[in-house]
Scaffold this motif. Sequence first.
Motif, mmCIF file in Angstrom:
data_model
loop_
_atom_site.group_PDB
_atom_site.id
_atom_site.type_symbol
_atom_site.label_atom_id
_atom_site.label_comp_id
_atom_site.label_asym_id
_atom_site.label_seq_id
_atom_site.Cartn_x
_atom_site.Cartn_y
_atom_site.Cartn_z
ATOM 1 N N HIS A 1 0.854 -1.185 0.000
ATOM 2 C CA HIS A 1 0.000 0.000 0.000
ATOM 3 C C HIS A 1 0.898 1.246 0.000
ATOM 4 O O HIS A 1 1.377 1.680 1.056
ATOM 5 N N LEU A 2 1.151 1.797 -1.189
ATOM 6 C CA LEU A 2 1.984 2.987 -1.310
ATOM 7 C C LEU A 2 1.170 4.232 -0.970
ATOM 8 O O LEU A 2 -0.049 4.256 -1.132
ATOM 9 N N GLY A 3 1.847 5.271 -0.529
ATOM 10 C CA GLY A 3 1.167 6.517 -0.199
ATOM 11 C C GLY A 3 0.121 6.339 0.884
ATOM 12 O O GLY A 3 -0.885 7.046 0.906
ATOM 13 N N SER A 4 0.356 5.397 1.793
ATOM 14 C CA SER A 4 -0.624 5.052 2.826
ATOM 15 C C SER A 4 0.035 5.162 4.200
ATOM 16 O O SER A 4 0.542 4.178 4.750
ATOM 17 N N LYS A 5 0.046 6.363 4.729
ATOM 18 C CA LYS A 5 0.683 6.615 6.013
ATOM 19 C C LYS A 5 -0.164 6.078 7.160
ATOM 20 O O LYS A 5 -1.371 6.336 7.226
ATOM 21 N N VAL A 6 0.461 5.315 8.040
ATOM 22 C CA VAL A 6 -0.222 4.855 9.247
ATOM 23 C C VAL A 6 -0.239 6.008 10.239
ATOM 24 O O VAL A 6 0.807 6.533 10.623
ATOM 25 N N GLU A 7 -1.443 6.388 10.645
ATOM 26 C CA GLU A 7 -1.602 7.573 11.498
ATOM 27 C C GLU A 7 -1.623 7.238 12.983
ATOM 28 O O GLU A 7 -1.258 8.065 13.816
ATOM 29 N N ARG A 8 -2.023 6.017 13.304
ATOM 30 C CA ARG A 8 -2.187 5.678 14.710
ATOM 31 C C ARG A 8 -2.159 4.169 14.887
ATOM 32 O O ARG A 8 -2.606 3.423 14.021
ATOM 33 N N ILE A 9 -1.638 3.722 16.030
ATOM 34 C CA ILE A 9 -1.670 2.308 16.406
ATOM 35 C C ILE A 9 -2.508 2.185 17.674
ATOM 36 O O ILE A 9 -2.302 2.933 18.643
ATOM 37 N N ASP A 10 -3.416 1.231 17.675
ATOM 38 C CA ASP A 10 -4.227 0.942 18.863
ATOM 39 C C ASP A 10 -3.911 -0.492 19.305
ATOM 40 O O ASP A 10 -4.529 -1.447 18.815
ATOM 41 N N PRO A 11 -2.950 -0.664 20.213
ATOM 42 C CA PRO A 11 -2.565 -2.020 20.615
ATOM 43 C C PRO A 11 -3.708 -2.800 21.252
ATOM 44 O O PRO A 11 -3.806 -4.021 21.077
ATOM 45 N N GLY A 12 -4.577 -2.110 21.984
ATOM 46 C CA GLY A 12 -5.688 -2.802 22.641
ATOM 47 C C GLY A 12 -6.640 -3.426 21.642
ATOM 48 O O GLY A 12 -7.093 -4.567 21.805
ATOM 49 N N ALA A 13 -6.948 -2.684 20.588
ATOM 50 C CA ALA A 13 -7.859 -3.179 19.547
ATOM 51 C C ALA A 13 -7.115 -3.982 18.485
ATOM 52 O O ALA A 13 -7.755 -4.574 17.594
ATOM 53 N N LYS A 14 -5.770 -3.989 18.541
ATOM 54 C CA LYS A 14 -4.925 -4.632 17.530
ATOM 55 C C LYS A 14 -5.309 -4.139 16.133
ATOM 56 O O LYS A 14 -5.685 -4.900 15.249
ATOM 57 N N ALA A 15 -5.221 -2.816 15.989
ATOM 58 C CA ALA A 15 -5.572 -2.186 14.718
ATOM 59 C C ALA A 15 -4.742 -0.924 14.525
ATOM 60 O O ALA A 15 -4.262 -0.332 15.498
ATOM 61 N N VAL A 16 -4.585 -0.538 13.270
ATOM 62 C CA VAL A 16 -3.944 0.733 12.937
ATOM 63 C C VAL A 16 -4.943 1.564 12.147
ATOM 64 O O VAL A 16 -5.895 1.032 11.560
ATOM 65 N N THR A 17 -4.700 2.857 12.139
ATOM 66 C CA THR A 17 -5.550 3.765 11.364
ATOM 67 C C THR A 17 -4.776 4.267 10.157
ATOM 68 O O THR A 17 -3.662 4.796 10.294
ATOM 69 N N ALA B 1 1.392 5.112 20.941
ATOM 70 C CA ALA B 1 0.759 3.823 21.233
ATOM 71 C C ALA B 1 1.119 3.301 22.623
ATOM 72 O O ALA B 1 0.650 2.234 23.026
ATOM 73 N N GLY B 2 1.994 4.034 23.322
ATOM 74 C CA GLY B 2 2.364 3.626 24.672
ATOM 75 C C GLY B 2 3.449 2.571 24.741
ATOM 76 O O GLY B 2 3.655 1.951 25.790
ATOM 77 N N LEU B 3 4.174 2.350 23.641
ATOM 78 C CA LEU B 3 5.270 1.378 23.653
ATOM 79 C C LEU B 3 6.467 1.947 24.406
ATOM 80 O O LEU B 3 6.650 3.167 24.488
ATOM 81 N N THR C 1 8.455 -5.705 21.039
ATOM 82 C CA THR C 1 8.402 -4.480 21.823
ATOM 83 C C THR C 1 7.754 -4.791 23.171
ATOM 84 O O THR C 1 7.531 -5.959 23.508
ATOM 85 N N SER C 2 7.423 -3.743 23.912
ATOM 86 C CA SER C 2 6.742 -3.941 25.194
ATOM 87 C C SER C 2 5.326 -4.471 25.012
ATOM 88 O O SER C 2 4.703 -4.928 25.974
ATOM 89 N N GLU C 3 4.790 -4.431 23.786
ATOM 90 C CA GLU C 3 3.526 -5.089 23.443
ATOM 91 C C GLU C 3 3.869 -6.380 22.707
ATOM 92 O O GLU C 3 4.489 -6.340 21.638
ATOM 93 N N PRO C 4 3.499 -7.547 23.245
ATOM 94 C CA PRO C 4 3.992 -8.819 22.690
ATOM 95 C C PRO C 4 3.600 -9.097 21.242
ATOM 96 O O PRO C 4 4.269 -9.876 20.577
ATOM 97 N N ASP C 5 2.536 -8.475 20.732
ATOM 98 C CA ASP C 5 2.138 -8.706 19.344
ATOM 99 C C ASP C 5 2.686 -7.642 18.390
ATOM 100 O O ASP C 5 2.324 -7.622 17.208
ATOM 101 N N ILE C 6 3.530 -6.755 18.916
ATOM 102 C CA ILE C 6 4.147 -5.721 18.083
ATOM 103 C C ILE C 6 5.656 -5.906 18.098
ATOM 104 O O ILE C 6 6.270 -5.991 19.166
#
Length: 413
Positions: free
Chosen positions: A82-98, A257-259, A273-278
């Motif tokens: 996905h080019l030109g697709s900046k990740v704006e936010r990580i939500d570790p609790g929901a396991k999703a990015v925006t 994201a609190g890492l 990282t400090s989040e085991p799925d990241i």
Amino acid sequence: MKAGSGSGRMKVLVIGNNVAGTNVAKALRDADAGVDISIYTDETAPYYARPKLIDLISGSVKEGEMPFFPLDWYQRNRIALHLGSKVERIDPGAKAVTVKGDKVAYDRLVLANGASAFLPPLKGLPKENVFTLRTLDDAKRIMASAAKAKDVAIIGGGLLGLETARALATGFKGLRITVLEYAEHLLMRQLDHEGAEILQRGVEAGGIKVMTRAETEEVLGGAAVTGLRLMDGRAVDADMVVVSAGARPNLGLAKDAGLKVNRGVVVDASLRTSEPDIFALGDVAEFDGKTWGIIPPALDQARVAAKKILGLESPDYRGTVPSNTLKVMGIDLTSIGTVRSEHEPPESTFQEVRALAPDGSVYRKFVVRDGKMIGAILLGTKKDVNKVSKAIKEGSPVDAYLDRLSDPGFSFP
């Protein structure tokens, strides 16, 4: 929210299409035909090796030759790019990015979002024709400016600064180029004083002026740069400036994201990282208190992380011996491991063995501790690079030939 792992296959989302991000995606696919892999990047071009930006500026490659893999490689390997697709936010609790306002789910997330060129807070900025070099777009802007410039100043005499100077001298004949290094000699991290003197002579023989102990205070001019003023009052003419003052890891996403973050995103021996799925790797990652900013660790980390992500047996990551091999103004230079004793604890016992060819064209230095080689500089030659690198990485004893290392003609067994 866009689909996550409802198919039952693990969904791995990679942020960054650099050497770390692309190689972890490749390693994941090589190890598992079924895993769902997506790469998100704010860049508009597929992965290219950043050292090739120098080749683009010098004219030895064209823009169309920059991508490391053709676009159909991603399709054949079922890697969604996905080019030109900046990740704006990580939500570790929901396991999703925006991304562009949409939420994209993941099972495992890989931070390979690299670093950004550091622009010091110099007086007089911002100005036109002052650049940093990190991306393809940066290189294209530099080339457009160089085509009209007369006097170019490179702020920073490290690897990238010297390579940029070489590329501009090669690709744009007639430019007057000055490299400004604030320290006492070029390549402070890779060379000792003796080696740097030999290198500087070679650089200047190629028509590039070098100024050491030259710290920039102010960028002069109105809307566009006309020159630089140094801390000691000296002035340097410049209608174009490239600042090569290192890079800083892109930590914003991880912090938000609190890492756990220090100099980089802190990871363990599994690259978690400090989040085991990241996971984090490449320029953005910090392991054992170190960040590297060079290609070999990114490749090592990608191989380890892919196995760990998939839950496969794999040795832990133990760090990477820093190694750089390049050609500066036609001069071969390899720097491996610890090359200056002041980088080691004071209680360490060192031997520094030097060998200089009679004509001064080849300089070799070996750093030995407890009978083992821990670092080397090979300047002006490619001879024995692989053997020396292997000895350092494997910690092989060198006692049997230690007394011969000072012989300029010595060949490694």
